[in-house]
Design an enzyme around this catalytic site. Structure first.
Site, PDB file in Angstrom:
ATOM      1  N   GLN A 263      18.265  22.664  -8.098  1.00  0.00           N
ATOM      2  CA  GLN A 263      17.546  22.267  -9.303  1.00  0.00           C
ATOM      3  C   GLN A 263      16.381  23.205  -9.568  1.00  0.00           C
ATOM      4  OE1 GLN A 263      18.094  17.649  -8.167  1.00  0.00           O
ATOM      5  NE2 GLN A 263      16.813  17.921  -9.964  1.00  0.00           N
TER       6      GLN A 263
ATOM      7  N   ARG B  30      15.870  10.573 -10.459  1.00  0.00           N
ATOM      8  CA  ARG B  30      15.749  10.422 -11.904  1.00  0.00           C
ATOM      9  C   ARG B  30      14.413   9.815 -12.296  1.00  0.00           C
ATOM     10  NH1 ARG B  30      20.837   9.694 -15.611  1.00  0.00           N
ATOM     11  NH2 ARG B  30      19.919  10.319 -17.568  1.00  0.00           N
ATOM     12  N   CYS B  31      13.353  10.378 -11.741  1.00  0.00           N
ATOM     13  CA  CYS B  31      12.033   9.933 -12.180  1.00  0.00           C
ATOM     14  C   CYS B  31      11.045  10.999 -11.801  1.00  0.00           C
ATOM     15  CB  CYS B  31      11.633   8.610 -11.533  1.00  0.00           C
ATOM     16  SG  CYS B  31      11.044   8.763  -9.848  1.00  0.00           S
TER      17      CYS B  31
ATOM     18  N   GLU C 166      14.354  10.622 -17.706  1.00  0.00           N
ATOM     19  CA  GLU C 166      14.142   9.683 -16.614  1.00  0.00           C
ATOM     20  C   GLU C 166      13.594   8.337 -17.062  1.00  0.00           C
ATOM     21  OE1 GLU C 166      13.507  13.247 -13.479  1.00  0.00           O
ATOM     22  OE2 GLU C 166      11.765  12.479 -14.506  1.00  0.00           O
TER      23      GLU C 166
END
Ligand SMILES: Cc1cc2nc3c(=O)[nH]c(=O)nc-3n(C[C@H](O)[C@H](O)[C@H](O)COP(=O)(O)OP(=O)(O)OC[C@H]3O[C@@H](n4cnc5c(N)ncnc54)[C@H](O)[C@@H]3O)c2cc1C
Lengths: 287, 807
Positions: B237, B384-385, B760
């Site tokens: 990522q 996802r945050c 997110e």
């Protein structure tokens, strides 16, 4: 997730398959849809050195009526069951149950023979076969024998199948016209095995239960036939008290394992609920 | 004008710029099986590596015998910690300032920890080799309960830290203590609680779960001995950060390291950090002189690479009788597993958890976080945050519901009463953030109207009465969630990773014919950057999005960026893209002025080119300007049309949203049914509404999974009991509820295009909505808080504990 080494055989006849199995001994395993066996091999929980693929054998597939029985070839897939008008017409509970197995991809590959032969307490078909009074035809080097589904299951992954034997067909007595049926399955998601499931076949006379059979899935090491519970409902019109008693009688024979689906107490509790719901639905359907 | 002249609307539409529901350009290859993922990388002579892993959660490694493994045909090498020590790589630094074993060095500290790396000519041989490596263990008592980690007699997990009384984030209180992080005003907060008319206190746990992307973590490493260059294809990522980390720990000059992140099949935070597999594959390639591939399987992914959450939050809120909040006190016990491998900006041991005051105007707050070691897999990534925002949002949104219950007040009304008001922005929170913008009341009221909130409450009252009369076995819950996110890490004044400021970057190069390429420091894992980045440029410089190619992930060609996670791409890289485009536009204006023979100041922008003010027929399109840039620029001006921008954001952005979940639960089985889920998101300026909707659907589905069953659970011996998709809940389309989406638009005042990030938000806001629905359903039976996950058997247990089955 990588299987160990194995060699692959694809016999064209039952006789060849049996010969391969008896020649190769314990290191050989029949391969049907592979949906149970291959995952086990990937985890190296099963390490057969030889796979005997049964897909090349004509005659192990198909559904036919033979007098008062329906005979289903072991290599008939769950998808085939769903596509069959014979099954939909005379064994609707088999249609209903097949539809509750995983998803179309699994059902295209998974076979009825593999499902009942595997001895996995999570499989749905074995308890249904008990409920339907089915028997299995086993063929081996020493000949052919029929065994009742109720005699077949001995423990988790432990069955009456002798080394070298193949299950070639499943024989199911055609149920009476107007029977009521239901398969109630609680699962966490599509593709999961039952947290608890109950199969019910019953007939009615004068608004009361005349005959009844109840099977239980994944509530013990083997599929269960809840005979005491079934007996309790005969002659009743399934009033609340009877339903509760039947659920209690069924729960009494359950001994599920605790797993991520829930603790033992929960699985027994919902096992009882499944029995009640299946009884009610089958009763409503029966003529 | 003749009939062929396009209208302004047609010119605008042709650009497919910001606000357009442009179809995702990357989907053409993804839906046709033409993506290029790491596992598609196949190099001549490539070898395969795989791990021997520990069956124990805590054990001493007495010996490792590779003799039989080396006899397996195809097995070439078995790498152990001893091998790695010769190149000083038995341990590696983590992003959180800790160190982590690459391969078991004397001890194993969690089940499935990497013990040895078998290298073979194919994956099958590698696995056969694994089964022949004999490891002798001496089992040690496992420490699984974080609440027991700091007991005086707790087993010592990290012998390497013996005698170290302080770590990367200050003093350590105990041999299993990692850090303590304290924020806020203790005295003021204590006083608020002393004077509180009403207060609540609850230990709210956010269980351990896992990002579980569809594609697991993997890499191919290829070391060229002649050139001394290392090429790494990997599921990264943040590819640039990986390059720098490799340069620092492997001592290879950074320009000789080529990191390439090709297509990635989902990341969700799982692919930010560095894993032993990367190091082992690189070392194996250096040792063998051949390319080496490492591909994690699903069980390995779930059990060994970074988990998420595992926060145990003791939450207290002080309030007046009328329901005005006066203070917040939170203590977090953070279970980090065996090594602190959190992927937070380096100075933030608990991420941005101090956003825990949420959307409410708390006059004072105090927060402390204790991180501890246990015998579980390392990690603590932002699934996802944005860095622990999900945990914070869950904490405050559960807390507000618990307070509403205590006050006998409606949870929506309590929120409306305490929201930060639109006129208070920019708002300084009690725990130190400056919220850039928001309009919470409008969003909340829009949600309440859309679902007929009052009507739903009325139905609930009736249903509860019917339940008490024994007419139904179903109970109904409404889960309100109003979240404020903090994304876009981040300003160099407070955000860095291993000392590298968290800017992001874009380089745009326009070609003579009016098409161009944009290279960006972010890295899509499915977010659709190739589509949306081109849309920003299209609007900024008037070139159709279709004529802009977006490229990311190759560290040799992309400008240095910090990558994609924490919803930072649009807030940071998106800003860099707009700024680079504006540089292009500025030069284009000079070129147009020269060609149109007017002063620059006499030109005005008009959709896809410049025109002379007051003389609209005298104009030059951007396409023509591109051509001119390469053949007839003004004397003294450099030819060409390209620009680079590195963007250091002045502040974070603060997306928010109002969600509600309507749920029925059958108390007999614990089976729930989500009847309705409505999600209103405000992410500022909306670049591509279709992609936003897709992001919201995906995030809500993950939130649903987490709240309703998805967990990494261990038994007391330290065995992972949810290590495959059989038990780790990934909902299918059948289980997934129907999502209704909505929006308001409150642009970020400091962002060049006013965008805030959305990827997110649905995970952050969704989890409390589901959990509040379950809790709300049970509340009338006398419960205050039921811990997640809310799977069927736990719902049944809740009903049972509340006496539903009592005769
Ligand atoms: C994701 C997933 C979900 C599933 N969910 C369910 C579910 O909910 N309910 C359910 O009932 N099933 C479920 N299944 C199982 C599936 O439906 C198959 O029925 C099952 O895998 C067995 O059939 P098979 O043909 O694949 O057998 P195989 O995997 O090929 O064989 C299973 C075992 O039986 C032996 N065997 C196979 N055929 C014969 C034969 N003719 N004679 C002797 N031995 C034989 C094999 O040697 C092997 O040991 C699921 C499978 C998957 C992959």
């Amino acid at each position: 997730m990588i299987p160990g080494p194995f060699s692959y055989h694809r016999p064209a006849t039952v006789a060849d398959a049996i010969k391969l199995l008896s020649d190769l001994g314990d290191d050989a395993r029949p391969l049907a849809g592979g949906h149970s066996l291959v995952p086990m091999m990937k985890l190296r929980l099963a390490t057969p050195e030889h796979l005997i693929d049964l897909h090349g054998i004509d005659g192990l597939k198909g559904i036919r009526r033979d007098g008062a029985n329906i005979v289903i070839g072991a290599m008939t897939t769950q998808h085939d069951l769903l596509a069959s008008s014979e099954i939909a017409g005379s064994l609707p509970i088999l249609h209903e149950t097949a539809l509750l197995i995983a998803d179309p991809q699994v059902r295209y590959r998974g076979t009825l023979g593999g499902n009942v032969a595997n001895g996995d307490p999570g499989n749905d078909m074995p308890a249904l076969m008990l409920t339907l009074g089915a028997s299995y035809r086993l063929e081996g080097a020493s000949g052919v024998r029929d065994i009742a589904a109720s005699e077949f299951y001995q423990g988790a992954y432990f069955t009456a199948l002798e080394p070298g034997e193949i299950l070639t067909s499943i024989l199911i007595p055609v149920p009476a016209a107007g029977h009521g049926h239901a398969y109630e399955k609680l699962k966490r998601k599509v593709g999961d095995y039952a947290t608890a499931a109950a199969a019910v076949m019953l007939t009615k006379a004068n608004g009361k239960v005349a005959t009844c059979a109840i099977g239980l899935t994944n509530l013990s090491e083997t599929p269960l036939s809840a005979d005491a519970a079934a007996k309790l409902v005969i002659g009743t019109s399934l009033d609340d008290a009877t339903l509760k008693n039947a659920a209690a009688a069924a729960s009494a024979i359950m001994s599920p394992a605790a797993d991520a689906r829930g603790p033992v107490e929960y699985r027994k509790h919902v096992g009882g609920i499944m029995v009640m719901r299946a009884l009610q639905r089958a009763f409503a359907k029966a003529a | 004008m003749n009939d062929m002249t396009p209208t302004r609307e047609q010119r605008e539409a042709k650009l497919e710029g910001m606000g357009c529901k442009r179809k995702r350009v990357e989907d053409i290859r993804f839906t046709q099986g033409r993506g290029n993922y790491v596992d598609d990388v196949k190099l001549p002579g490539m070898l395969h590596g795989d791990f021997v892993r520990s069956p124990h959660a805590h054990a001493r490694v007495k010996s490792i015998n590779s003799e039989e493994a080396l006899k397996v045909p195809g097995v070439l090498a078995v790498i152990t910690a001893e091998t790695l020590k010769t190149v000083n790589l038995a341990w590696m630094p983590t992003l959180a300032g800790d160190v982590q074993m690459v391969l078991a060095d004397g001890k194993v500290l969690f089940q499935n920890q990497e013990v040895a790396f078998v290298v073979a000519t194919d994956r099958y041989a590698a696995d056969d080799g694994i089964n022949k490596v004999v490891v002798e263990y001496e089992a040690l008592p496992p420490l699984m309960d974080p609440f027991k980690a700091m007991d005086p007699d707790a087993p010592v997990l990290r012998e390497d830290l013996a005698g170290k009384t302080s770590g990367a984030h200050g003093p350590r209180k105990h041999h299993n203590h990692i850090f303590e992080w304290v924020v806020g005003d203790k005295d003021l907060t204590d006083a608020a609680f002393r004077n509180a008319e009403v207060s609540i206190k609850e230990m709210i746990s956010y269980h351990r779960t896992h990002p579980s992307p569809l594609e697991t973590c993997q890499c191919v490493c290829s070391f060229d001995k002649i050139k001394g260059e290392l090429s790494i294809w990997g599921t990264f990522q943040a590819p640039h950060v990986i390059r720098t980390v490799v340069a620092l720990i492997a001592k290879i000059p950074e320009h000789k390291i080529h990191v390439i992140a090709p297509d990635i099949g989902g990341g969700f935070g799982n692919k930010v950090g560095a894993y032993p597999g990367y190091i082992c594959a690189a070392v194996a390639s250096i040792v063998t002189g051949k390319p080496v591939k490492w591909v994690e399987d699903r069980i390995e992914n779930l059990t060994a690479t970074s988990f998420a959450r595992d926060y145990h939050m003791t939450t207290e809120i002080a309030a007046t009788k009328e329901g005005k909040v006066t203070g917040l006190r939170v203590h977090v016990l953070a279970d980090h597993g065996a090594f602190d491998a959190c992927a937070d900006p380096s100075k933030w041991p608990a991420g941005f958890f101090n956003i825990v005051t949420g959307s409410y105007d708390f006059p004072t707050a105090h927060l402390s976080v204790d991180g501890v070691y246990t015998n579980k897999a390392p990690g603590g990534v932002a699934y996802r945050c944005s860095f622990r925002v999900t945990e914070a949002a869950y904490c405050i949104e559960r807390g507000m519901d618990i307070l509403a219950q205590k006050l006998g007040m409606d949870p929506a009304e309590l929120r409306l009463k305490n929201f930060i008001k639109a006129e208070q922005f920019p708002y300084h929170s009690a725990l130190g953030w400056e919220y850039d913008s928001g309009d919470y009341h409008t969003a909340m009221r829009k949600m309440m109207e859309a679902v007929d909130y009052a009507g739903l409450r009325k139905e609930q009252v009736e249903k509860r009465a019917a339940f008490k009369r024994g007419e139904t076995r179903e109970i109904m819950g409404l889960g309100v969630s109003f979240f404020t996110e903090i994304v876009g890490a981040g300003p160099s004044k407070n955000c860095d990773i291993l000392g590298i400021a968290m800017f992001d970057s874009c380089e745009i190069r326009m070609h003579p014919t009016g098409a161009g390429i944009a290279r960006v420091g972010s890295k899509s894992q499915g977010q659709g950057h190739e589509t949306t980045w081109a849309q920003i440029i299209a609007t900024e410089i008037g070139i159709p999005a279709d004529d802009i190619m977006v490229e990311e992930g190759n560290t040799d060609t992309a400008p240095y960026g910090l990558g994609t996670y924490g919803s930072r791409s649009t807030p940071v890289a998106g800003a860099a893209i707009a700024m680079a485009a504006r540089k292009i536009k500025a030069k284009a204006q000079m070129i147009a002025a020269y060609k149109l023979e007017v002063h620059e100041g006499d030109l005005e922008w008009d959709i896809d080119g410049f025109r002379v003010k007051g003389l609209p027929e005298k104009s030059m399109s951007m396409k023509d300007i591109c051509w001119a840039a390469y053949n007839s620029v003004a004397p003294g001006m450099e030819p060409g049309l390209e620009a680079v921008s590195y963007y250091d954001p002045p502040n974070m952005t603060y997306p928010f949203g109002a969600y509600i979940c309507v749920m029925n639960i059958d108390v007999d089985t614990g089976v729930y049914k989500v009847r309705r889920f409505y999600a209103l998101d405000d992410c500022g300026t909306r670049i591509n509404p279709m992609i936003i909707e897709g992001q919201v659907h995906g995030g809500l589905t993950e939130a649903f999974a987490i709240a309703m069953g998805q967990e990494i659970r261990y038994d007391d011996e330290g065995n992972v009991v949810t290590g495959s998709f059989m038990d780790f809940f990934i909902p299918t389309a059948v289980e997934t509820p129907h999502w209704e989406t909505d929006f308001t638009v409150t642009p970020s005042p400091h962002h060049p295009i006013g965008a805030k990030g959305v990827g997110e938000s649905p995970n952050v806001g969704g989890v409390p909505a589901f959990s509040n629905a379950v809790n709300d359903a049970f509340s009338f039976l006398g419960s205050t808080h039921i811990q997640m996950p809310h799977d069927f058997w736990r719902n049944w247990r809740a009903a049972k504990n509340l006496g539903v089955f009592a005769a």
